[in-house]
Design an enzyme around this catalytic site. Structure first.
Site, PDB file in Angstrom:
ATOM      1  N   SER A  18      34.565  41.720  33.896  1.00 55.23           N
ATOM      2  CA  SER A  18      34.857  43.060  33.305  1.00 55.23           C
ATOM      3  C   SER A  18      35.060  43.035  31.803  1.00 55.23           C
ATOM      4  O   SER A  18      35.495  42.325  31.087  1.00 55.23           O
ATOM      5  CB  SER A  18      36.252  43.712  33.770  1.00 55.23           C
ATOM      6  OG  SER A  18      36.428  44.764  33.058  1.00 55.23           O
ATOM      7  N   LYS A  69      38.723  51.509  44.202  1.00 58.25           N
ATOM      8  CA  LYS A  69      38.581  53.201  43.606  1.00 58.25           C
ATOM      9  C   LYS A  69      39.264  54.030  44.765  1.00 58.25           C
ATOM     10  O   LYS A  69      39.825  55.109  44.302  1.00 58.25           O
ATOM     11  CB  LYS A  69      37.361  53.526  43.120  1.00 58.25           C
ATOM     12  CG  LYS A  69      37.047  52.879  41.755  1.00 58.25           C
ATOM     13  CD  LYS A  69      35.602  53.141  41.375  1.00 58.25           C
ATOM     14  CE  LYS A  69      35.243  52.632  39.916  1.00 58.25           C
ATOM     15  NZ  LYS A  69      33.857  53.346  39.497  1.00 58.25           N
TER      16      LYS A  69
END
EC number: 1.1.1.25
Length: 282
Positions: A18, A69
Site C-alpha cells: 500500500s 471492502k
C-alpha cells in the site's frame, strides 16, 4: 505517543504494497500534524473483531482495502448514501459517540482526478456518454461517480452479461449493459472510455481494444497505475486523445479520509504525485 495524537490506518491482507502511508504521511508533514497513519495486516477471519474494537482502539478511522471492502460495508454502524449504492466501503470514520461510519471515496476520487486532468467541464465535453470496461468493485464506484456527475448514459461492458447488468443497475436511468462484442459499435458515440479491469497491469496481458472508432475529442482513462503508462493509454496518446492515468484516483480518493481524521482538507500536488511515482519506480 499522547492519547490525543490523531491516528489512522490502512487495513488489508496483504498490505505491504500500500502507498497510502506515503500519501497521508506527506500530508501530515505538510500540515505539521503530529499524527500517524499505519499499515495493519488483518486476515479476513480477524476483521470483524478488528472493526468492533475500533471505538476503543485510539484510531479515528482508516482506509479499507482488499479483501475487506465488502465486510466493512456489512460491519459499519452507518453508511453514506454513496457507500450504500456501491455496496463497498473503503473509508471508516469513528464518531465521537463511538459509532462507525462507512464511506466510499473511490467514486468522488475518480471524478476529482478527471476534474484535475481534463477540467471541470469534462462531462459536457464527453457529450454526456461514458463507456466503462469491467464490472468489479472499481467499476461499481466509477459508474456511481459518473452518474453523480450528471452523465446521461453510462455503458458497462463485461464479458459476463449478468455482471455488467448488475453494475449498470447501480445508476438507474443512466446505466446500461453492453455486450463485449458490441464495443466497436458503441465507441463512435463514446466521449469517455474508462478501463476498470486489471488488464494492462504489470504481469497482466494488455487490454485489446481498438480505439480508432472513438471521436477525436474523446478521453481515455485507465485506473491501473502500475505501470502509469498502460498500452491502452499509449494507444490513446498515439491517436491524439486525452489520456488519464490511474494514479490520480489513488491520490484524490485519499482526500476525504484525511480531512475526516486529521482536520485539514489536503491538496493533491505535483510534489505528492512525484513522490509516489518515484516510489513506484523504485
Amino acid at each position: 505517543m499522547s492519547v490525543a495524537t490523531p491516528r489512522a490506518f490502512v487495513v488489508g491482507h496483504p498490505i505491504a504494497h500500500s502507498r497510502s502511508p506515503l500519501i497521508h504521511g506527506h500530508w501530515l508533514a505538510v500540515h505539521g500534524i503530529p499524527g500517524s497513519y499505519e499499515r495493519l495486516d488483518v486476515p479476513p477471519a480477524a476483521f470483524p473483531d478488528f472493526v468492533r474494537g475500533l471505538p476503543d482502539s485510539g484510531f479515528r478511522g482508516g482506509n479499507v482495502t482488499i479483501p475487506h471492502k465488502e465486510a466493512a460495508f456489512a460491519l459499519a454502524d452507518t453508511l453514506t448514501p454513496r457507500a450504500r449504492a456501491i455496496g463497498a466501503v473503503n473509508t471508516l470514520v469513528v464518531g465521537p459517540d463511538g459509532r462507525i461510519r462507512g464511506d466510499n471515496t473511490d467514486a468522488p476520487g475518480f471524478c476529482a482526478h478527471l476534474d484535475h486532468s481534463l477540467g471541470a467541464a469534462w462531462p459536457e465535453r464527453a457529450g454526456g456518454t461514458a463507456l466503462v470496461l469491467g464490472a468489479g468493485g472499481a467499476a461499481r464506484a466509477v459508474v456511481v461517480g459518473l452518474a453523480e456527475r450528471g452523465l446521461r448514459r453510462v455503458w458497462v461492458a463485461n464479458r459476463t452479461a449478468a455482471r455488467a447488468e448488475a453494475v449498470a443497475a447501480l445508476a438507474p436511468g443512466v446505466g446500461a449493459a453492453l455486450a463485449w462484442d458490441d464495443l466497436p459499435a458503441a465507441l463512435p458515440g463514446t466521449g469517455l472510455l474508462v478501463n476498470t479491469t486489471s488488464l494492462g497491469m504489470k504481469g497482466q496481458p494488455p487490454l485489446a481494444v481498438d480505439l480508432s472508432p472513438l471521436p477525436a475529442d474523446a478521453a481515455v482513462a485507465d485506473i491501473v497505475y502500475a505501470p502509469l503508462e498502460t498500452a491502452l493509454l499509449a494507444a490513446a496518446r498515439r491517436r491524439g486523445l486525452a489520456a488519464v492515468d490511474g494514479l490520480g484516483m489513488l491520490l484524490h480518493q485519499a482526500v476525504p479520509g484525511f480531512e475526516a481524521w486529521f482536520g485539514p482538507r489536503p491538496r493533491v500536488t505535483p510534489e505528492l504525485r512525484d513522490r509516489i511515482v518515484a516510489d513506484l519506480a523504485g
